[in-house]
Design a protein around this motif. Structure first.
Motif, short mmCIF file in Angstrom:
data_model
loop_
_atom_site.label_atom_id
_atom_site.label_comp_id
_atom_site.label_asym_id
_atom_site.label_seq_id
_atom_site.Cartn_x
_atom_site.Cartn_y
_atom_site.Cartn_z
N VAL A 202 -0.80 9.90 14.01
CA VAL A 202 -0.57 8.58 14.57
C VAL A 202 -0.12 8.68 16.03
O VAL A 202 -0.57 7.93 16.89
CB VAL A 202 0.46 7.82 13.71
N GLU A 203 0.78 9.61 16.31
CA GLU A 203 1.23 9.82 17.69
C GLU A 203 0.07 10.24 18.59
O GLU A 203 -0.02 9.83 19.75
CB GLU A 203 2.33 10.89 17.73
N ARG A 204 -0.81 11.06 18.06
CA ARG A 204 -1.96 11.51 18.83
C ARG A 204 -2.82 10.32 19.27
O ARG A 204 -3.29 10.26 20.41
CB ARG A 204 -2.77 12.50 18.01
N PHE A 205 -2.99 9.37 18.36
CA PHE A 205 -3.79 8.20 18.72
C PHE A 205 -3.05 7.28 19.66
O PHE A 205 -3.68 6.61 20.51
CB PHE A 205 -4.26 7.47 17.46
N ALA A 206 -1.74 7.21 19.56
CA ALA A 206 -0.99 6.43 20.54
C ALA A 206 -1.23 6.99 21.94
O ALA A 206 -1.45 6.24 22.90
CB ALA A 206 0.50 6.44 20.20
N ALA B 35 -12.06 2.98 16.91
CA ALA B 35 -12.83 3.33 15.72
C ALA B 35 -12.29 4.59 15.05
O ALA B 35 -12.16 4.66 13.82
CB ALA B 35 -14.30 3.51 16.08
N ARG B 36 -11.99 5.61 15.87
CA ARG B 36 -11.47 6.86 15.30
C ARG B 36 -10.08 6.67 14.71
O ARG B 36 -9.75 7.22 13.66
CB ARG B 36 -11.47 7.95 16.36
N CYS B 37 -9.27 5.86 15.36
CA CYS B 37 -7.95 5.55 14.82
C CYS B 37 -8.09 4.81 13.48
O CYS B 37 -7.36 5.09 12.53
CB CYS B 37 -7.17 4.70 15.81
N ALA B 38 -9.03 3.87 13.43
CA ALA B 38 -9.26 3.13 12.18
C ALA B 38 -9.68 4.08 11.06
O ALA B 38 -9.28 3.91 9.90
CB ALA B 38 -10.33 2.06 12.40
N SER B 39 -10.46 5.10 11.39
CA SER B 39 -10.89 6.06 10.37
C SER B 39 -9.70 6.83 9.80
O SER B 39 -9.61 7.06 8.59
CB SER B 39 -11.90 7.04 10.98
N CYS C 273 -4.27 5.46 4.30
CA CYS C 273 -4.03 4.40 3.32
C CYS C 273 -4.73 4.71 2.00
O CYS C 273 -4.21 4.39 0.92
CB CYS C 273 -4.47 3.05 3.88
N HIS C 274 -5.90 5.31 2.08
CA HIS C 274 -6.60 5.69 0.86
C HIS C 274 -5.80 6.76 0.11
O HIS C 274 -5.68 6.71 -1.13
CB HIS C 274 -7.99 6.20 1.19
N ARG D 80 -14.14 -0.84 13.12
CA ARG D 80 -15.20 0.15 13.38
C ARG D 80 -16.52 -0.55 13.70
O ARG D 80 -17.30 -0.08 14.55
CB ARG D 80 -15.33 1.08 12.18
N ALA D 81 -16.79 -1.68 13.05
CA ALA D 81 -18.01 -2.44 13.35
C ALA D 81 -17.96 -2.98 14.78
O ALA D 81 -18.97 -2.93 15.51
CB ALA D 81 -18.17 -3.59 12.37
N ALA D 82 -16.80 -3.48 15.21
CA ALA D 82 -16.67 -3.99 16.57
C ALA D 82 -16.90 -2.88 17.58
O ALA D 82 -17.54 -3.10 18.62
CB ALA D 82 -15.28 -4.61 16.77
N ALA D 83 -16.39 -1.70 17.30
CA ALA D 83 -16.59 -0.57 18.21
C ALA D 83 -18.06 -0.22 18.34
O ALA D 83 -18.54 0.13 19.44
CB ALA D 83 -15.80 0.64 17.73
#
Length: 426
Positions: A198-202, A272-276, A282-283, A331-334
């Protein structure tokens, strides 16, 4: 001024906006539905009129009332006066002219009936500007702020994971590969890994925002600067940086800034990558909390709401499920942004409205669901230590240690015989 179809009262927009409304679909999100974008446009117009005033392009009285009107919009006022769709006929020009006309009408009102002066949307409000440079500049101001907001939400989530790591120091769980038992993994290490991702994506969102801090304001048409006085670009961008509090700078290569929009794609790709990764985390939470009787039940998530309309007492992982579904749209928006960036004319990028309409709501959604994930899920999850101990009673750690002494084949053979004997006893 024209008559507003929505409010049936005099509106501040003019004939260009009226034509756009006539020629565009009546449904769909409009500028007023994205007030942060309208405010950013107001800030761009305020910076432009201040630069025009500094350079003597506009007289003092006109500059003053246009600045007052632009400040009002920049503070969030007059939002109902922006009915143009985010994706309208005329693209960015439609948006720019909606803003110009509203500011011209409002500035005229602020003249307090001075009959000797008029405020024209093109000649005065749009002076030294083009839709080609104002629209992407406002877009970048909007998206930079949103990228920073996502980064801040992610850092809060990372802190929540770290708190869980600290609270569960010394607690172990069964690690798995291909869903089969593997070796013991510390719960603290699991959450530290969550936090690291999470920090990496921030960091990456902040890096993507840095790419958007170079703005094309002052480039007017195709980056040429035609129609703007000498010094306008530097002055306008300096004013805009002061107004927004962002470290904005003029684009180093104006032609490049007009032709290529890869900064948008970089931000969209980060989203998109953060969403993945959020999907994955969450999964995993849904799997580890599965049960309470027929699943792993290694951890318990906060019980927030009933999970079934027919099964009394059933509770589902509501927040992780919500986040997972939100990641689909992000991801669709990206993907849509990537398609827009890859297209365009030889001399300009003309699909800014598609970027705003797709990426801005996606970033808002991302920041929102991350905050809920932090507050309503991660802060309140609890590991079931008895269950963890029972499931982690027979890991492969000991077998790995024996293999170092006796060899892999010898230990694997003993393990296979033990397994078969246990099956025969059953």
């Amino acid at each position: 001024m024209t008559e507003s179809n929505d409010t049936a009262v005099p509106a501040l927009w003019g004939p260009m906006t009226a034509l756009v409304l006539q020629n565009s679909p009546v449904s769909g999100p409009r500028l007023r539905d994205l007030p942060a974008f309208v405010r950013a446009f107001g800030e761009v117009k305020l910076a432009a009129v201040r630069a025009n005033s500094d350079l003597g392009v506009l007289d003092e009285v006109r500059a003053r009332v246009i600045a007052e009107a632009a400040s009002e919009v920049a503070r969030g006022g007059l939002i109902d006066q922006f009915p143009v769709r985010l994706v309208a006929t005329g693209g960015g020009t439609a948006t720019n002219m909606n803003v110009n006309e509203v500011l011209a009408s409002r500035a005229t009102q602020l003249l307090a009936g001075d009959a000797d002066l008029t405020i024209h949307p093109n000649d005065h409000v749009n002076r030294s500007q083009s839709s080609n440079d104002t629209y992407p500049t406002a877009t970048k101001v909007l998206l930079v702020r949103q990228a920073y907001a996502v980064a801040a939400a992610l850092r809060e989530l990372a802190r929540s994971f770290i708190r869980q790591a600290e609270q569960n120091a010394g607690v172990d769980r069964m690690g798995r590969t291909s869903w089969q038992d593997a070796v013991v993994v510390p719960v603290s290490a699991t959450h530290q890994a969550h936090a690291a991702a999470v920090e990496r994506f921030a960091d990456q969102f902040e890096a993507a925002a840095q790419m958007l801090l170079a703005v094309p304001l002052g480039g007017t048409v195709l980056g040429t600067g035609v129609g703007a006085p000498e010094g306008f670009k530097a002055s306008a961008v300096e004013h805009l940086a002061d107004i927004t509090g962002l470290p904005l700078r003029p684009s180093a290569n104006p032609i490049d800034a007009f032709v290529h929009a890869d900064g948008y794609a970089a931000l969209a790709d980060t989203a998109a990558r953060c969403a993945s990764i959020l999907f994955k985390q969450c999964h995993d939470l849904r799997i580890l909390s599965s049960g309470p009787n027929g699943g792993l039940s290694e951890l318990s998530l906060p019980k927030l709401q009933p999970g079934s309309s027919i099964m009394p007492g059933k509770v589902n992982p509501a927040v992780p499920t919500m986040v997972i579904q939100a990641t689909f749209a992000i991801r669709a928006a990206a993907t849509g942004v990537g398609m827009a960036v890859a297209s365009g004319d030889p001399d300009t990028f003309g699909h800014g409205p598609a970027v705003v309409a797709g990426l801005s709501p996606a970033l808002t959604e991302l920041a929102s669901v991350v905050s809920v994930l932090t507050d309503k899920c991660i802060d309140g999850l609890r590991w079931n230590k008895e269950r963890l101990a029972a499931l982690a009673a027979s890991p492969f750690d000991a077998a790995i240690a024996r293999a170092e002494k006796d060899g892999y084949d010898a230990v694997a053979g003993r393990s296979a015989r033990t397994y078969l004997s246990a099956q025969e006893e059953k």
